[in-house]
Design a protein around this motif. Structure first.
Motif, PDB file in Angstrom:
ATOM      1  N   VAL A 142       0.855  -1.184   0.000  1.00 35.16           N
ATOM      2  CA  VAL A 142       0.000   0.000   0.000  1.00 35.16           C
ATOM      3  C   VAL A 142       0.893   1.237   0.000  1.00 35.16           C
ATOM      4  O   VAL A 142       1.713   1.421   0.902  1.00 35.16           O
ATOM      5  CB  VAL A 142      -0.932   0.031   1.228  1.00 35.16           C
ATOM      6  N   VAL A 143       0.741   2.060  -1.021  1.00 30.01           N
ATOM      7  CA  VAL A 143       1.521   3.286  -1.167  1.00 30.01           C
ATOM      8  C   VAL A 143       0.578   4.471  -1.008  1.00 30.01           C
ATOM      9  O   VAL A 143      -0.386   4.599  -1.764  1.00 30.01           O
ATOM     10  CB  VAL A 143       2.223   3.339  -2.541  1.00 30.01           C
ATOM     11  N   MET A 172       1.028   1.570   5.635  1.00 32.51           N
ATOM     12  CA  MET A 172       1.759   2.272   4.585  1.00 32.51           C
ATOM     13  C   MET A 172       3.107   1.614   4.330  1.00 32.51           C
ATOM     14  O   MET A 172       3.946   1.532   5.217  1.00 32.51           O
ATOM     15  CB  MET A 172       1.961   3.746   4.960  1.00 32.51           C
ATOM     16  N   ASP A 173       3.320   1.147   3.091  1.00 31.01           N
ATOM     17  CA  ASP A 173       4.592   0.533   2.708  1.00 31.01           C
ATOM     18  C   ASP A 173       5.518   1.514   2.005  1.00 31.01           C
ATOM     19  O   ASP A 173       6.719   1.246   1.866  1.00 31.01           O
ATOM     20  CB  ASP A 173       4.343  -0.660   1.792  1.00 31.01           C
ATOM     21  N   ASP A 202      11.855   4.125   7.424  1.00 26.26           N
ATOM     22  CA  ASP A 202      12.632   3.102   6.729  1.00 26.26           C
ATOM     23  C   ASP A 202      11.915   2.563   5.490  1.00 26.26           C
ATOM     24  O   ASP A 202      12.340   1.584   4.887  1.00 26.26           O
ATOM     25  CB  ASP A 202      12.975   1.952   7.677  1.00 26.26           C
ATOM     26  N   ARG A 203      10.821   3.215   5.111  1.00 23.97           N
ATOM     27  CA  ARG A 203      10.091   2.857   3.895  1.00 23.97           C
ATOM     28  C   ARG A 203      10.491   3.806   2.774  1.00 23.97           C
ATOM     29  O   ARG A 203      10.945   4.936   3.017  1.00 23.97           O
ATOM     30  CB  ARG A 203       8.582   2.938   4.153  1.00 23.97           C
ATOM     31  N   GLY A 227      16.798  13.060  -1.021  1.00 26.11           N
ATOM     32  CA  GLY A 227      16.371  11.866  -0.302  1.00 26.11           C
ATOM     33  C   GLY A 227      15.320  10.977  -0.927  1.00 26.11           C
ATOM     34  O   GLY A 227      15.071   9.877  -0.423  1.00 26.11           O
ATOM     35  N   PHE A 228      14.634  11.420  -1.998  1.00 21.49           N
ATOM     36  CA  PHE A 228      13.687  10.505  -2.643  1.00 21.49           C
ATOM     37  C   PHE A 228      14.468   9.342  -3.249  1.00 21.49           C
ATOM     38  O   PHE A 228      15.525   9.531  -3.842  1.00 21.49           O
ATOM     39  CB  PHE A 228      12.881  11.228  -3.729  1.00 21.49           C
ATOM     40  N   GLN A 229      13.913   8.132  -3.134  1.00 17.63           N
ATOM     41  CA  GLN A 229      14.640   6.941  -3.607  1.00 17.63           C
ATOM     42  C   GLN A 229      14.000   6.274  -4.820  1.00 17.63           C
ATOM     43  O   GLN A 229      14.593   5.408  -5.435  1.00 17.63           O
ATOM     44  CB  GLN A 229      14.708   5.894  -2.474  1.00 17.63           C
TER      45      GLN A 229
END
Length: 489
Positions: A142-143, A172-173, A202-203, A227-229
């Protein structure tokens, strides 16, 4: 060691919607390239929505549930993602919880592993509620997304507060910043990124933007720095324009900045060529880079709505009012309490703006759906509605008949549509015109149709080689299979 950036592919959902009106792709078009997409190595494929499911039925007479099952089987390694705006499925009428639970249960068992949840008003309690429902009904990932906008109330503090309020959501993942209008600037993402990264913990923190005014590629680079991954991109033929940044360019940019990725570039190239060839065969446009347009910040209409507004005025034989209508969009939005310009509210705002510039008096002609907005059926506006406008709209004779909106629910649905039909068919019959569902059910299932109508890649290669006089001979071998071509002398 360089930081690895993951990519979510948006080609078949957002790219198709942004550039090909969501109608460009059939199930066969996707199945023909699905195994290749699976090899690319995307984190997920942003694949469908209830809108796209309705399009499959209405325009292609295809079963959208079959599409999910077939594509899931053809690309088992890559999670298919479904985007939802919350308590709504296909129709604009709000759905009761029993309907949404059934919808999540059905998409999960037919092949969806990931759901992206957004809310037109960024209401945190509703986002959390929908996330819990999706998880309970079998969705693996779930995003949650916060939809970006610019107004007097949509400040960076507004987004920081809502991101923080989602941080402890157990379902929330991943958390993502969704910018459907392409409004983000590098400065804005630099300020917002720390809040999203902190709330994600940590997600993963994901970033989604559009190239509508040309800023998204710059925004993506700045987002990575802060910081966006995970980035959302489409392959080049269905990128740029009003769509998302191109995967190919994005990968070059992130490598230039010292980041790395997991994608198979050969498979990505083959995927891109497939959609480019589809566009040529169907006469569909490819995305082109857009120039910066500062006026866009006033009306904030996505590219599809800009063209729709122009078409409305042309049909009314008043095309000269286009610029005035765009100007009016900003005024109407302010009077309606600064709603975020996303579906379905974007349609309400644009249509009202057109009516206001054509009619002798503003707000003298209002649609039923706009009345329902003023009655609160679309949620509480983030800013106060202009009192004089609300008074005018809510004094219309039709208001009382629209005041009590009955949400879609399952009570009595089996009696209406039949106890022997599947849950999947029940959802379609509950939300779509009977004749459209009947036409879909009367057509041959995609699984039974010949996929040979799609041109084989080798045939495409030979056609291209034949156009080049310098090539006299070609041999293509795969395992024990050999194709030999020689130019006639």
């Amino acid at each position: 060691m360089s930081t690895v950036v993951d990519i979510v592919d948006t080609t078949t959902r957002d790219g198709n919607q942004s550039l090909w009106s969501a109608t460009g792709l059939t199930t066969q078009d996707i199945l023909a390239i699905a195994p290749t997409i699976d090899r690319v190595g995307f984190r997920a494929v942003d694949f469908s929505s209830s809108t796209h499911m309705a399009v499959a039925v209405r325009f292609h007479q295809e079963d959208p549930w079959e599409r999910l099952r077939l594509v899931r089987a053809a690309m088992p390694e890559t999670p298919l993602s479904f985007i939802t705006s919350g308590m709504r499925f296909i129709t604009w009428v709000p759905a009761d919880e029993d309907v949404m639970r059934l919808a999540f249960r059905c998409v999960a068992r037919n092949g969806i592993r990931r759901v992206q949840v957004v809310d037109p008003s960024n209401e945190v309690p509703r986002l959390r509620r929908v996330a819990a429902m999706a998880r309970q009904e079998g969705v693996e990932q779930v995003v949650l997304g916060l939809t970006y906008s610019v107004s007097e109330v949509h400040t960076h503090a507004y987004y920081a507060e809502r991101a923080a309020a989602l941080a402890d959501c157990a379902e929330m993942d991943a958390l993502y910043l969704k910018d459907p209008g392409g409004l983000l600037t590098p400065d804005a993402v630099r300020e917002l990124a720390p809040h999203f990264v902190r709330a994600a913990g940590d997600r993963p923190a994901e970033l989604h933007s559009h190239c509508t005014i040309g800023l998204a590629p710059f925004v993506y680079v700045e987002g990575l720095r802060w910081g966006f991954q995970v980035l959302h991109t489409a392959v080049a033929p269905l990128a740029r324009g009003t769509s998302n940044p191109a995967a190919e360019t994005t990968l070059r940019n992130l490598e230039a900045e010292g980041y790395s990725h997991r994608l198979d570039l050969d498979a990505l190239s083959a995927m891109s060529e497939h959609f480019r060839e589809l566009g040529r065969e169907k006469g569909l446009p490819v995305g082109t880079p857009q120039e910066f347009d500062a006026t866009y910040y006033h009306h904030q209409l996505a590219g599809g709505m800009v063209s729709t507004t122009r078409r409305m005025l042309e049909e009314l034989r008043r095309p000269e009012l286009f610029d005035a209508a765009l100007e009016e969009v900003g005024r109407v939005r302010a009077e309606m309490g600064y709603p975020i310009i996303v579906t379905p509210v974007s349609q309400l705002v644009a249509t009202q703006a057109v009516r206001n510039v054509i009619d002798a008096e503003r707000w003298s002609n209002v649609s039923d759906e706009t009345i329902r907005y003023f009655l609160g059926h679309y949620g509480e506006p983030v800013a106060p509605i202009a009192p004089e406008v609300a008074e005018r709209v809510l004094s219309l004779p039709r208001v009382e008949g629209l005041r009590h909106l009955e949400p879609l629910h399952l009570e009595g649905a089996r009696e209406r549509f039949g106890r022997r039909i599947s849950d999947e068919e029940l959802l379609l019959r509950l939300t779509m015109p009977e004749e459209q569902v009947d036409a879909m059910l009367g057509s041959k299932p995609v699984a039974a149709r010949s996929l040979s109508s799609r041109r084989h890649p080798v045939v495409t290669l030979l056609r291209e080689v034949a156009k080049r006089p310098s090539v006299a001979e070609l041999r293509v071998r795969k395992g024990d299979e050999l194709v030999e071509w020689r130019r006639a002398t």
